[in-house]
Design a protein around this motif. Structure first.
Motif, mmCIF file in Angstrom:
data_model
loop_
_atom_site.group_PDB
_atom_site.id
_atom_site.type_symbol
_atom_site.label_atom_id
_atom_site.label_comp_id
_atom_site.label_asym_id
_atom_site.label_seq_id
_atom_site.Cartn_x
_atom_site.Cartn_y
_atom_site.Cartn_z
ATOM 1 N N GLN A 36 0.834 -1.199 0.000
ATOM 2 C CA GLN A 36 0.000 0.000 0.000
ATOM 3 C C GLN A 36 0.873 1.255 0.000
ATOM 4 N N TYR A 41 -2.665 2.152 -2.676
ATOM 5 C CA TYR A 41 -3.867 1.378 -2.386
ATOM 6 C C TYR A 41 -3.634 -0.054 -2.862
ATOM 7 N N PRO A 43 -5.381 -2.515 -5.185
ATOM 8 C CA PRO A 43 -6.338 -3.056 -6.155
ATOM 9 C C PRO A 43 -6.115 -4.564 -6.324
ATOM 10 N N GLN A 47 -3.032 -7.328 -5.161
ATOM 11 C CA GLN A 47 -3.320 -8.489 -4.322
ATOM 12 C C GLN A 47 -2.888 -9.785 -5.013
ATOM 13 N N TYR A 62 -7.475 -11.179 -0.115
ATOM 14 C CA TYR A 62 -8.641 -10.293 -0.172
ATOM 15 C C TYR A 62 -9.305 -10.205 1.211
ATOM 16 N N VAL A 65 -7.258 -7.910 3.386
ATOM 17 C CA VAL A 65 -7.386 -6.522 2.927
ATOM 18 C C VAL A 65 -8.731 -5.924 3.351
ATOM 19 N N THR A 66 -9.794 -6.707 3.226
ATOM 20 C CA THR A 66 -11.119 -6.172 3.565
ATOM 21 C C THR A 66 -11.394 -6.186 5.066
ATOM 22 N N MET A 73 -8.850 -0.474 -1.045
ATOM 23 C CA MET A 73 -8.806 -0.975 -2.413
ATOM 24 C C MET A 73 -9.134 0.134 -3.421
#
Length: 158
Positions: A36, A41, A43, A47, A62, A65-66, A73
């Motif tokens: 990051q 960021y 995207p 990833q 993912y 990250v979330t 993202m």
């Protein structure tokens, strides 16, 4: 959603980070943090590189990250603005300050201005409760912010 073409120099930099962490899947959060920092960021394309380099499932990347609010993202603005919504800030009017940033910049929380200059987010606690309500712009902290201060804060970055 259109695929993003990553700059090869940045991809190489990310691969060097993965190498520095010995391609250890246990270092996923540290690698994502560095990624990051490189790209601004995370995207899907970034990833995928991380998943490939650390030999982990893309769904796992993912998920991490979330899960963590620090990761994003979507690209942040050149001057990311965060308004603290922790208890002390909230009861001292942080919501009105947030509304003023949204009004003046014509964006919603989580969005970036069309010129890429500003993005607006809210967070839970900055740890400066004695200065409530608190706003950060990049690394700079503003304390005891009132809605009428927002225009002057933005003017510093125009």
């Amino acid at each position: 959603m259109a695929e993003i073409k990553l700059a090869e120099s940045k991809v190489q930099e990310l691969k060097e980070v993965c190498k520095k962490f010995n391609y250890d899947k246990g270092e996923l959060i540290n690698v994502l943090h560095a990624a990051q920092g490189i790209f601004g960021y995370l995207p899907a394309e970034v990833q995928e590189v991380v998943a490939d380099q650390l030999n982990v499932n893309i769904a796992h990347v993912y998920g991490v990250v979330t899960f963590y609010s620090f990761f994003t993202m979507t690209p942040k603005g050149k001057h990311p603005i965060s308004i603290c919504m922790g208890t002390a800030c909230y009861v001292r009017g942080a919501e009105k300050v947030l509304d003023e940033f949204k009004r003046l910049l014509d964006v919603k929380v989580g969005e970036t201005t069309p010129d890429g200059k500003f993005s607006v987010s809210s967070l839970r606690c900055v740890g400066a409760c004695g200065l409530a309500p608190v706003v950060t712009v990049g690394e700079k902290v503003y304390g005891r912010v009132a809605p009428e201060d927002v225009k002057d804060i933005l003017a510093e970055y125009k």
